[in-house]
Write an enzyme that holds these catalytic residues in place. Structure first.
Site, PDB file in Angstrom:
ATOM      1  N   GLY A  48       0.855  -1.349   0.063  1.00  0.00           N
ATOM      2  CA  GLY A  48       0.188  -0.083  -0.185  1.00  0.00           C
ATOM      3  C   GLY A  48       0.828   1.104  -0.141  1.00  0.00           C
ATOM      4  N   GLU A 102       4.226   3.890   6.386  1.00  0.00           N
ATOM      5  CA  GLU A 102       2.881   3.126   6.203  1.00  0.00           C
ATOM      6  C   GLU A 102       1.911   4.036   5.292  1.00  0.00           C
ATOM      7  OE1 GLU A 102       1.135   0.571   6.002  1.00  0.00           O
ATOM      8  OE2 GLU A 102       1.100  -0.623   7.632  1.00  0.00           O
ATOM      9  N   ASP A 103       1.056   3.196   4.720  1.00  0.00           N
ATOM     10  CA  ASP A 103      -0.049   3.868   3.875  1.00  0.00           C
ATOM     11  C   ASP A 103      -1.108   4.356   4.810  1.00  0.00           C
ATOM     12  OD1 ASP A 103      -1.154   1.317   4.761  1.00  0.00           O
ATOM     13  OD2 ASP A 103      -1.710   0.934   2.646  1.00  0.00           O
ATOM     14  N   ASP A 106      -4.838   2.265  10.936  1.00  0.00           N
ATOM     15  CA  ASP A 106      -6.251   2.268  11.097  1.00  0.00           C
ATOM     16  C   ASP A 106      -6.758   2.038  12.553  1.00  0.00           C
ATOM     17  OD1 ASP A 106      -9.159   1.891  10.619  1.00  0.00           O
ATOM     18  OD2 ASP A 106      -9.000  -0.412   9.652  1.00  0.00           O
ATOM     19  N   LYS A 134      -6.611   7.129  10.796  1.00  0.00           N
ATOM     20  CA  LYS A 134      -8.061   7.307  11.189  1.00  0.00           C
ATOM     21  C   LYS A 134      -8.028   7.281  12.863  1.00  0.00           C
ATOM     22  CE  LYS A 134      -9.952   4.476   7.303  1.00  0.00           C
ATOM     23  NZ  LYS A 134     -10.608   2.914   6.995  1.00  0.00           N
ATOM     24  N   PHE A 155     -13.761   3.817   4.450  1.00  0.00           N
ATOM     25  CA  PHE A 155     -12.876   2.948   3.704  1.00  0.00           C
ATOM     26  C   PHE A 155     -12.483   3.655   2.342  1.00  0.00           C
ATOM     27  CE2 PHE A 155     -11.478   0.007   0.406  1.00  0.00           C
ATOM     28  CZ  PHE A 155     -10.582  -0.895   1.184  1.00  0.00           C
ATOM     29  N   ASP A 162      -5.684   0.168  -1.883  1.00  0.00           N
ATOM     30  CA  ASP A 162      -6.361  -1.003  -2.863  1.00  0.00           C
ATOM     31  C   ASP A 162      -7.919  -1.253  -2.228  1.00  0.00           C
ATOM     32  OD1 ASP A 162      -5.479  -2.606  -0.958  1.00  0.00           O
ATOM     33  OD2 ASP A 162      -6.293  -3.968  -2.149  1.00  0.00           O
ATOM     34  N   ARG A 168      -5.111   1.038  -6.873  1.00  0.00           N
ATOM     35  CA  ARG A 168      -3.966   1.610  -6.406  1.00  0.00           C
ATOM     36  C   ARG A 168      -3.540   2.653  -7.572  1.00  0.00           C
ATOM     37  NH1 ARG A 168      -2.141  -1.911  -2.416  1.00  0.00           N
ATOM     38  NH2 ARG A 168      -2.852  -4.108  -2.613  1.00  0.00           N
TER      39      ARG A 168
HETATM   40  P1  5GP Z   1      -4.733  -1.652  11.055  1.00  0.00           P
HETATM   41  O1  5GP Z   1      -3.666  -2.816  11.516  1.00  0.00           O
HETATM   42  O2  5GP Z   1      -4.209  -0.256  11.442  1.00  0.00           O
HETATM   43  O3  5GP Z   1      -5.889  -1.844  11.286  1.00  0.00           O
HETATM   44  O4  5GP Z   1      -4.663  -1.609   9.438  1.00  0.00           O
HETATM   45  C1  5GP Z   1      -3.590  -1.296   8.716  1.00  0.00           C
HETATM   46  C2  5GP Z   1      -3.719  -1.653   7.399  1.00  0.00           C
HETATM   47  O5  5GP Z   1      -4.819  -2.067   7.038  1.00  0.00           O
HETATM   48  C3  5GP Z   1      -3.145  -0.661   6.442  1.00  0.00           C
HETATM   49  O6  5GP Z   1      -1.904  -0.771   6.039  1.00  0.00           O
HETATM   50  C4  5GP Z   1      -4.180  -1.083   5.118  1.00  0.00           C
HETATM   51  O7  5GP Z   1      -3.474  -1.794   4.261  1.00  0.00           O
HETATM   52  C5  5GP Z   1      -5.394  -1.662   5.762  1.00  0.00           C
HETATM   53  N1  5GP Z   1      -6.416  -0.324   5.514  1.00  0.00           N
HETATM   54  C6  5GP Z   1      -6.877   0.005   6.822  1.00  0.00           C
HETATM   55  N2  5GP Z   1      -8.012   1.106   6.239  1.00  0.00           N
HETATM   56  C7  5GP Z   1      -8.019   1.046   5.062  1.00  0.00           C
HETATM   57  C8  5GP Z   1      -8.770   1.828   3.975  1.00  0.00           C
HETATM   58  O8  5GP Z   1      -9.627   2.501   4.502  1.00  0.00           O
HETATM   59  N3  5GP Z   1      -8.625   1.490   2.909  1.00  0.00           N
HETATM   60  C9  5GP Z   1      -7.500   0.626   2.381  1.00  0.00           C
HETATM   61  N4  5GP Z   1      -7.522   0.307   0.931  1.00  0.00           N
HETATM   62  N5  5GP Z   1      -6.802  -0.177   3.408  1.00  0.00           N
HETATM   63  C10 5GP Z   1      -6.980  -0.028   4.496  1.00  0.00           C
END
Ligand code: 5GP
Length: 178
Positions: A48, A102-103, A106, A134, A155, A162, A168
Site C-alpha cells: 500500500g 505506512e499507507d 487504522d 483514522k 474505507f 486498494d 492503487r
Molecule cells: P490496522 O492494523 O491499523 O487496522 O490496519 C492497517 C492496514 O489496513 C493498512 O496498512 C491497510 O493495508 C489496511 N487499511 C486500513 N484502512 C484501510 C482503508 O480505508 N483502505 C484500504 N485500502 N486499506 C485500509
C-alpha cells in the site's frame, strides 16, 4: 468530484492529488529537519505505501536510505484483526534511525506489531510515518510523529491503497459511497 466503480463498490473523490502532494511535502520537510545528520533508513511497507514512499522520498533532501518490507493483514473492506509477520528486513537495523513508512494506520494493530518486531533489532530510534491515520479507529496507543493526514472512518482507495487489489493506480484518494 468524480465517481469510480471498483468491482462491486462505488467511490467518490475525497482528497485530490494536489492536496496529497502538499501534505506529503509538509511531512517530508519535517523529516528533513528532524532527521538531519542521522542518515535515516526508511522502511516502506508494501504494497500500500509504494506510491506514498516514492513521492515522500523525492521530497527528502537529506542523506537517507529506503528499503521495503512486506506484511498483509487486510482483506476486503474490514480489518480481519489478523496481523501477519514482517518480512524482507535485510538491513542491519542496530544503531540506525528507522522510519516506518505506512499507507494508513487504522486500528494500529499492524503498526504495533511492526514496532515490536523491529524494536528487537535495536535501532537507535524508531519512528512512524503514515500517509493517513483514522484516529477514531485506533485501538492501541501509538506515537505517530509523521502523519500526512487524518481522516474519518470511511474505507478509502487510491494513491497506492486498494480495494481487493484494485484502485492503487488512482491519482486522487477516494472514499467509499455506502
Ligand atoms: P490496522 O492494523 O491499523 O487496522 O490496519 C492497517 C492496514 O489496513 C493498512 O496498512 C491497510 O493495508 C489496511 N487499511 C486500513 N484502512 C484501510 C482503508 O480505508 N483502505 C484500504 N485500502 N486499506 C485500509
Amino acid at each position: 468530484m468524480s465517481i469510480v466503480k471498483i468491482k462491486d463498490k462505488t467511490f467518490k473523490t475525497f482528497i485530490p492529488e494536489s492536496e496529497i502532494q502538499q501534505r506529503v511535502k509538509a511531512v517530508a520537510e519535517k523529516l528533513n529537519r528532524d532527521m538531519d545528520g542521522k542518515n535515516p533508513l526508511f522502511l516502506a511497507v508494501l504494497n500500500g505505501s509504494f506510491v506514498f514512499a516514492a513521492d515522500l522520498m523525492r521530497y527528502i533532501t537529506i542523506p537517507s536510505e529506503i528499503s521495503f518490507v512486506k506484511l498483509a493483514s487486510y482483506q476486503g473492506t474490514a480489518s480481519t484483526g489478523e496481523v501477519k509477520e514482517v518480512f524482507g528486513v535485510t538491513e542491519e537495523l542496530h544503531g540506525r534511525h528507522v522510519v516506518i513508512v505506512e499507507d494508513i494506520v487504522d486500528t494500529g494493530l499492524t503498526m504495533k506489531r511492526m514496532l515490536e518486531t523491529l524494536g528487537t533489532r535495536e535501532p537507535a530510534s524508531l519512528h512512524i510515518c503514515s500517509l493517513l491515520v483514522k484516529p477514531d479507529k485506533l485501538q492501541v496507543s501509538l506515537d505517530i510523529e509523521y502523519a500526512a493526514m487524518e481522516i474519518p472512518n470511511d474505507f478509502i482507495v487510491g494513491y497506492g491503497l486498494d480495494y481487493d487489489q484494485q484502485g492503487r493506480n488512482l491519482r486522487d484518494i477516494y472514499r467509499i459511497i455506502e
